[in-house]
Structures are given as C-alpha cells and as structure tokens.
Design a protein around this motif. Structure first.
Motif, PDB file in Angstrom:
ATOM      1  N   CYS A  12       0.664  -1.042   0.077  1.00 35.32           N
ATOM      2  CA  CYS A  12      -0.306   0.199  -0.096  1.00 35.32           C
ATOM      3  C   CYS A  12       0.901   1.497  -0.677  1.00 35.32           C
ATOM      4  CB  CYS A  12      -1.136   0.082   1.180  1.00 35.32           C
ATOM      5  SG  CYS A  12      -0.434   0.093   2.456  1.00 35.32           S
ATOM      6  N   VAL A  13       0.248   2.194   0.290  1.00 34.03           N
ATOM      7  CA  VAL A  13       1.231   3.612  -0.268  1.00 34.03           C
ATOM      8  C   VAL A  13       0.467   4.707   1.172  1.00 34.03           C
ATOM      9  CG1 VAL A  13       0.889   5.724  -1.168  1.00 34.03           C
ATOM     10  CG2 VAL A  13       1.522   3.539  -3.017  1.00 34.03           C
ATOM     11  N   GLN A  14       1.078   5.434   1.338  1.00 35.01           N
ATOM     12  CA  GLN A  14       0.260   5.936   2.897  1.00 35.01           C
ATOM     13  C   GLN A  14       1.012   7.707   1.984  1.00 35.01           C
ATOM     14  OE1 GLN A  14       1.820   5.445   6.395  1.00 35.01           O
ATOM     15  NE2 GLN A  14      -0.438   5.884   7.551  1.00 35.01           N
ATOM     16  N   ARG A  15      -0.075   8.162   2.273  1.00 31.83           N
ATOM     17  CA  ARG A  15       0.170   9.747   1.797  1.00 31.83           C
ATOM     18  C   ARG A  15       0.263  10.781   3.017  1.00 31.83           C
ATOM     19  NH1 ARG A  15      -2.246  12.924  -2.216  1.00 31.83           N
ATOM     20  NH2 ARG A  15      -5.071  12.241  -1.422  1.00 31.83           N
ATOM     21  N   SER A  16       1.350  11.560   3.626  1.00 36.54           N
ATOM     22  CA  SER A  16       0.748  12.563   5.068  1.00 36.54           C
ATOM     23  C   SER A  16       1.181  13.885   3.984  1.00 36.54           C
ATOM     24  CB  SER A  16       1.889  11.591   5.516  1.00 36.54           C
ATOM     25  OG  SER A  16       3.510  12.364   5.102  1.00 36.54           O
ATOM     26  N   THR A  17       0.941  14.792   4.765  1.00 36.89           N
ATOM     27  CA  THR A  17       0.581  16.021   5.008  1.00 36.89           C
ATOM     28  C   THR A  17       0.986  16.512   6.455  1.00 36.89           C
ATOM     29  OG1 THR A  17       0.130  17.432   3.650  1.00 36.89           O
ATOM     30  CG2 THR A  17      -1.788  16.559   4.289  1.00 36.89           C
ATOM     31  N   ALA A  18       1.207  17.685   6.822  1.00 35.55           N
ATOM     32  CA  ALA A  18       0.938  18.681   7.216  1.00 35.55           C
ATOM     33  C   ALA A  18      -0.321  19.366   7.717  1.00 35.55           C
ATOM     34  CB  ALA A  18       2.398  19.511   7.236  1.00 35.55           C
ATOM     35  N   VAL A  19      -0.578  19.251   8.992  1.00 36.11           N
ATOM     36  CA  VAL A  19      -2.622  20.024   8.860  1.00 36.11           C
ATOM     37  C   VAL A  19      -1.319  21.881   8.720  1.00 36.11           C
ATOM     38  CG1 VAL A  19      -3.528  21.043  10.412  1.00 36.11           C
ATOM     39  CG2 VAL A  19      -3.015  18.827  10.490  1.00 36.11           C
ATOM     40  N   GLN A  20      -2.263  22.412   8.231  1.00 33.86           N
ATOM     41  CA  GLN A  20      -2.045  23.631   8.339  1.00 33.86           C
ATOM     42  C   GLN A  20      -4.043  23.888   8.983  1.00 33.86           C
ATOM     43  OE1 GLN A  20       0.932  26.139   6.520  1.00 33.86           O
ATOM     44  NE2 GLN A  20       0.530  23.963   8.304  1.00 33.86           N
ATOM     45  N   LEU A  21      -3.350  25.409   9.394  1.00 42.21           N
ATOM     46  CA  LEU A  21      -4.282  26.048  10.141  1.00 42.21           C
ATOM     47  C   LEU A  21      -5.006  27.578   9.942  1.00 42.21           C
ATOM     48  CD1 LEU A  21      -4.083  24.874  14.191  1.00 42.21           C
ATOM     49  CD2 LEU A  21      -5.230  24.289  12.484  1.00 42.21           C
TER      50      LEU A  21
END
Length: 423
Positions: A326-335
């Motif tokens: 599988c692929v796990q994509r990740s990104t930072a939360v921005q507020l």
C-alpha cells in the motif's frame, strides 16, 4: 495462508472473531479483490481537501485503491472526481500531479475532456459520423457521489448509500475539533504530500493508527532523544482512552491527560508564549475561556474508516495497491489564519514522518515485519483481546478502553465484517 470454511457460517464468520482475526485476511488476494468491491468502491473514501483546489479549474491527482483519479473544480466551482482514463483507448489523460486547466487532453489520439468529465472534442470527427455524434456517450468516468465535510473531500464509486454525514457519524466531531484549532475555523492541507510505499497490507496500517500499545516500544528511542512527553500518554498510568466511534472509526482521546495539566499548547510540545501570534489570534477569535480550552485539549487523533488518519499535526491517506502493498500519503495540517504556528506544524511533521523522520520509519518497519509474519503457517490467528474485560461504555454510548487497549481495533474488525458480508 487459507482458512478452512465449513457449515452455514459465512467465510468472514470463520475468519473474524470478537478477539482474534485470521492471518489470511492480510495475505489472500481473493479477499483483497473482494475488499475493493465491498469497501473501497462502495463506501465513502477520502480523496483530498478543498484547499488543494481553491480556484476554478484547479485539479490534483488522487486515488482510491488502484484507481487513478483526478479531483477537479470546474469553472462554476463544483467539485468532481474523475477516473483518469480516456474513454477511447484507456490512456491516462492527466499526467501532472496538480495544476489549473479547464480540460484534459489524451496524448494518444488527442481526445479532449472538460474538467467535469464531458467529452469536448476528438480529431478527425468524420470517422465518427461528424461532430456531435458521440459526445454524450463517451465521457470520462465520473464518480457519482462527491461531498465534503470541513473541507475534507470524500467520494464514492457507488451511486447509492449512506450520506457522507451518516458515514462519518461521531467521527465528524473530530474534524470539527481540528477546524476549531484555527482562528478562522478552517484547517487546510496546502503543505504538499509525501508518498511512502509500504510492503504491508493496508489493514495493518489502519489497526496501528489508534493502537496505543505500541508507542512506548516502537517509538521509545525518539521519545528518549527528544524528551517528548508523548510516550507517557500511552501507559497504564495514563488517563487517556481509546474509543470505538462506530462505523469502523476510532480515536485515542488524549484530552483527559491534557486537561489534567491545564497548560495551553502542551499537546504541541510548546507553550503559549512561544506561539504568541497564534495564541493571541485564538483568544481574539474565540474569547479567553473557549480559546484556552481548545488550546489545552489540542488536536484529534482519529482514524476515519477506511483511509483517513489525523494524527494531531499531520494527515495520512492510505491507498491499498494489493493484499501485500500500500501507499501512505502524509501532509502537515495547516490552520488558516494561524500565523507563526503553521511553519512549526510543517517542520514537526517533517521530523516525524518526512523522508528522514523517525516515527513513520519506525512504524513502517513494524508493518513489514508483521506482513512477513502473517504469511507464516503457525499460529494462524492474530490476537486483539487486550482490554476486552475492562472495556466499558461511556456517557455517549461508545465503547472505550484504556490508552493501551485494542478497543478501536475490535471496532474496526466488527465494521469490516459487516461490510464484507453484505451482498
């Protein structure tokens, strides 16, 4: 590994019990194909965020399982999820990961489509009896249902089924919590995504996301080096809880621990003074009492079935490729409107799950070791009984366990079984 099925019990009765699951669920290619049809192509799946396509004609590539998709916003501002496949000979029509265009052109024979999926044109149209003969017949594949909640966009290949709000159920309030950390009430995903390909079944990742039993061991080294207080949140002494939210969703509710200390921004490992601009804007937006409560309680740690995981400062999207990968994509939360804290959110996200980050590397090693192990012949089962005898029901009717119990995991498997047994 294959389980023997007998009698009137369903295949999944034989493979999923209240406190254990069969190893073949992680390795059987036939089960994976069935999962695609009954879960990934039938339920709501997270595909992106409105902030990734803010302007008319913006688009981003996305996916549901092995299906290559495009999330687009047409010139009227309506969101669409398109299958990235020419209706003529199946070629990809969109190569770039993101961009702004009112149309997509297939490089093979030049067929062109609007960003809502309609066929716009095809060269040498006399071969089809002239212009206007096939436009209504041969468009891009369009997912029939697209909806969003707090800017998180979900789509479904199924034309009928529960609404998105019904699908999210109690998990919706966790998206509300995340948005509430912004002085303007909006979380965004604009920092760009990293992709991590993993030699493991997607369900191992889902199970891990709200498993509070592993952090002290798997991540002990990084907690020790950084002096992070996170490890203590997942121990026998912790007042945090693991909650089965229903619908396959689960959370680690860490708020009891943070309320105990009553210190704004402790959840982020900092103080209000060190993110003064952000804290000031929060107090201005919500008033001292509400802003302080929000900044003490912090962000959610929630797994939204089947593929959206929010881990306080970062968001993950899980994409299964096969039973074994599988692929796990990740990104930072921005507020939105958060000023100084957004840069810190990106840097902390990179430190934990970036290319040189420690947390995701730790977890990935465990996923792949697990995948290797479940392919072995004996023992055939995986145990998920931890905490079952001390599980209780909270004031809202949800099952909860201690911070290290496998309550969420049992909730996931109960929902999974109901979907896989459905016709």
């Amino acid at each position: 590994m294959t389980a023997t099925v007998s009698g009137k019990a369903s295949k999944y009765d034989q493979l999923i019990e209240p406190t254990r699951v069969h190893g073949s669920l992680y390795t059987d290619d036939e089960i994976f194909r069935e999962e695609l049809e009954k879960i990934w192509y039938r339920t709501w799946v997270f595909v992106g965020h409105e902030s990734e396509v803010p302007e008319p004609n913006d688009y981003v590539r996305t996916a549901i399982g092995p299906q290559d998709l495009v999330l687009s916003r047409d010139r009227e501002g309506v969101l669409h999820v398109l299958v990235n496949r020419c209706a003529h000979r199946g070629n990809l029509v969109c190569d770039d990961q993101r961009g702004n265009s009112s149309s997509f052109r297939c490089p093979y024979h030049g067929w062109t489509y609007k960003n809502n999926g309609d066929l716009l044109g095809y060269p040498f149209n006399r071969g089809y009896g002239g212009k206007g003969n096939i436009e209504g017949e041969l468009g891009l594949g369009v997912l029939p249902r697209v909806d969003s909640y707090q800017g998180f966009v979900f789509a479904s290949f199924a034309s009928e089924g529960p609404s998105l709000v019904e699908h999210l159920g109690a998990a919706a309030r966790e998206l509300d919590r995340l948005a509430g950390l912004s002085p303007e009430g909006k979380a965004e995903l604009t920092a760009g995504w990293l992709k991590h390909q993993t030699g493991a079944n997607w369900k191992l990742l889902v199970e891990n996301e709200t498993d509070g039993y592993h952090p002290q061991f798997v991540h002990g080294a990084i907690f020790g080096v950084t002096g992070s207080p996170i490890g203590a949140l997942y121990s026998d002494k912790s007042t945090a809880v693991t909650r089965d939210l229903g619908g396959g969703h689960s959370e680690n509710d860490l708020r009891p621990e943070f309320r105990k200390f009553g210190e704004p921004m402790r959840w982020f490992g900092t103080t209000e003074e060190r993110v003064f601009e952000y804290a000031s804007r929060m107090r201005e937006a919500y008033g001292d009492e509400d802003a302080e409560r929000v900044m003490i309680e912090g962000a959610p740690h929630v797994m939204i079935f089947p593929n959206l995981f929010i881990a306080e400062i970062q968001v993950f999207a899980i994409q299964p490729l096969s039973a074994h990968e599988c692929v796990q994509r990740s990104t930072a939360v921005q507020l939105r409107g958060a000023g100084d804290i957004n840069k810190r959110l990106v840097s902390q996200c990179m430190g934990s799950v970036g290319p040189a980050g420690m947390l995701l590397a730790d977890d990935t090693e465990m996923y792949e070791r697990n995948q290797y192990g479940v392919g072995m012949r004996k023992p055939e089962w995986l145990d998920i009984r931890r905490g079952v005898d001390r599980e209780r029901v909270d004031e809202n009717g949800f099952k909860i366990g201690t911070a290290t119990d496998e309550t969420g995991m049992r909730g996931f498997w109960g929902h999974y079984k109901s979907l896989m047994e459905a016709e």
